[in-house]
Write an enzyme that holds these catalytic residues in place. Sequence first.
Site, PDB file in Angstrom:
ATOM      1  N   ASP A 213       3.558  -8.049   0.275  1.00 41.31           N
ATOM      2  CA  ASP A 213       2.987  -6.840   0.879  1.00 41.31           C
ATOM      3  C   ASP A 213       3.401  -6.824   2.354  1.00 41.31           C
ATOM      4  O   ASP A 213       4.488  -6.376   2.690  1.00 41.31           O
ATOM      5  CB  ASP A 213       1.467  -6.912   0.667  1.00 41.31           C
ATOM      6  CG  ASP A 213       0.733  -5.645   1.058  1.00 41.31           C
ATOM      7  OD1 ASP A 213       1.339  -4.585   1.096  1.00 41.31           O
ATOM      8  OD2 ASP A 213      -0.482  -5.726   1.322  1.00 41.31           O
TER       9      ASP A 213
ATOM     10  N   ASP B  73      -5.696  -8.821  -8.430  1.00 42.91           N
ATOM     11  CA  ASP B  73      -7.122  -8.478  -8.502  1.00 42.91           C
ATOM     12  C   ASP B  73      -7.558  -7.475  -7.454  1.00 42.91           C
ATOM     13  O   ASP B  73      -6.902  -7.298  -6.413  1.00 42.91           O
ATOM     14  CB  ASP B  73      -7.960  -9.738  -8.322  1.00 42.91           C
ATOM     15  CG  ASP B  73      -7.933 -10.236  -6.870  1.00 42.91           C
ATOM     16  OD1 ASP B  73      -6.826 -10.448  -6.338  1.00 42.91           O
ATOM     17  OD2 ASP B  73      -9.010 -10.376  -6.262  1.00 42.91           O
TER      18      ASP B  73
ATOM     19  N   ARG C  39      -7.704  -9.015 -13.068  1.00 40.70           N
ATOM     20  CA  ARG C  39      -6.566  -9.926 -13.280  1.00 40.70           C
ATOM     21  C   ARG C  39      -6.155  -9.978 -14.742  1.00 40.70           C
ATOM     22  O   ARG C  39      -5.018 -10.284 -15.068  1.00 40.70           O
ATOM     23  CB  ARG C  39      -6.921 -11.348 -12.831  1.00 40.70           C
ATOM     24  CG  ARG C  39      -7.164 -11.505 -11.344  1.00 40.70           C
ATOM     25  CD  ARG C  39      -7.191 -12.995 -10.992  1.00 40.70           C
ATOM     26  NE  ARG C  39      -7.791 -13.257  -9.693  1.00 40.70           N
ATOM     27  CZ  ARG C  39      -7.131 -13.215  -8.545  1.00 40.70           C
ATOM     28  NH1 ARG C  39      -5.856 -12.903  -8.536  1.00 40.70           N
ATOM     29  NH2 ARG C  39      -7.752 -13.483  -7.417  1.00 40.70           N
TER      30      ARG C  39
HETATM   31  P1  IMP Z   1       0.880 -10.276   2.250  1.00 40.12           P
HETATM   32  O1  IMP Z   1       0.589 -11.541   2.982  1.00 40.12           O
HETATM   33  O2  IMP Z   1       0.375  -9.057   2.997  1.00 40.12           O
HETATM   34  O3  IMP Z   1       2.339 -10.130   1.848  1.00 40.12           O
HETATM   35  O4  IMP Z   1       0.016 -10.251   0.946  1.00 40.12           O
HETATM   36  C1  IMP Z   1       0.322 -10.978  -0.142  1.00 40.12           C
HETATM   37  C2  IMP Z   1      -0.876 -11.218  -1.031  1.00 40.12           C
HETATM   38  O5  IMP Z   1      -1.861 -10.167  -0.940  1.00 40.12           O
HETATM   39  C3  IMP Z   1      -0.394 -11.220  -2.448  1.00 40.12           C
HETATM   40  O6  IMP Z   1      -0.050 -12.515  -2.860  1.00 40.12           O
HETATM   41  C4  IMP Z   1      -1.573 -10.664  -3.197  1.00 40.12           C
HETATM   42  O7  IMP Z   1      -2.413 -11.724  -3.585  1.00 40.12           O
HETATM   43  C5  IMP Z   1      -2.281  -9.781  -2.218  1.00 40.12           C
HETATM   44  N1  IMP Z   1      -1.943  -8.359  -2.439  1.00 40.12           N
HETATM   45  C6  IMP Z   1      -1.054  -7.612  -1.759  1.00 40.12           C
HETATM   46  N2  IMP Z   1      -1.005  -6.354  -2.222  1.00 40.12           N
HETATM   47  C7  IMP Z   1      -1.879  -6.298  -3.250  1.00 40.12           C
HETATM   48  C8  IMP Z   1      -2.277  -5.256  -4.160  1.00 40.12           C
HETATM   49  O8  IMP Z   1      -1.815  -4.092  -4.140  1.00 40.12           O
HETATM   50  N3  IMP Z   1      -3.217  -5.597  -5.092  1.00 40.12           N
HETATM   51  C9  IMP Z   1      -3.747  -6.854  -5.180  1.00 40.12           C
HETATM   52  N4  IMP Z   1      -3.404  -7.847  -4.350  1.00 40.12           N
HETATM   53  C10 IMP Z   1      -2.473  -7.584  -3.387  1.00 40.12           C
END
Ligand code: IMP
Length: 181
Positions: A107, A163, A169
Amino acid sequence: MKNVKIHDKEFELFITYEKIRSIVEEMSEKMNNDFKDKNPLFLCILNGSFMFAAEIFKRISLLDAEISFIKLASYSGTHTTGSVKQLIGLNEDLTGRTVIVLEDIVDSGITIVNTIEQIKAKNPADIKIATLLLKPDALQVKVQLDYIGLEIPNDFIVGYGLDYDGRGRNLIDIYKVTEKK
Ligand code: IMP
Ligand code: MG
């Protein structure tokens, strides 16, 4: 199921399991080829990646392949510099290994960048990153992703391991939130 309600939010069908399976089949085939002569260690980032990791790993036909599971713990420190992250559950010696990180979704990219830094400190020969999903519009950091299943818009999703506050999940398909941000 076309629509689901989890906690306070409505979600609609977004990516079918059929589509996910074809992504996983293609990705694992590539990995079987890319890591043929290696003794690769797959690292599943818990919790969200458990389904994706299981489905990739059971299609890895290399008899020298191994899998392990890690979690990233964040501690809010007393420093103003922010939180300290630490891998938990990693007992393997990574020295000289080819490590393939299996992530459900990238993300902002902050989680994966932190994970890569922690793994690098353990002196592997090589680190490859595989993510089932990527939200390119949400990326805040520069990160090299070696295997990307599917790029998706910046919408909140659940299912297939992902989730919403602990729920969703167990959904076989992936759903996206219907409300506009
Ligand atoms: P980042 O550090 O912002 O890249 O987020 C990564 C983590 O956030 C992922 O491993 C997911 O566990 C969670 N995440 C990011 N986007 C989503 C989403 O749309 N739904 C659920 N979990 C998300
Ligand atoms: Mg995750």
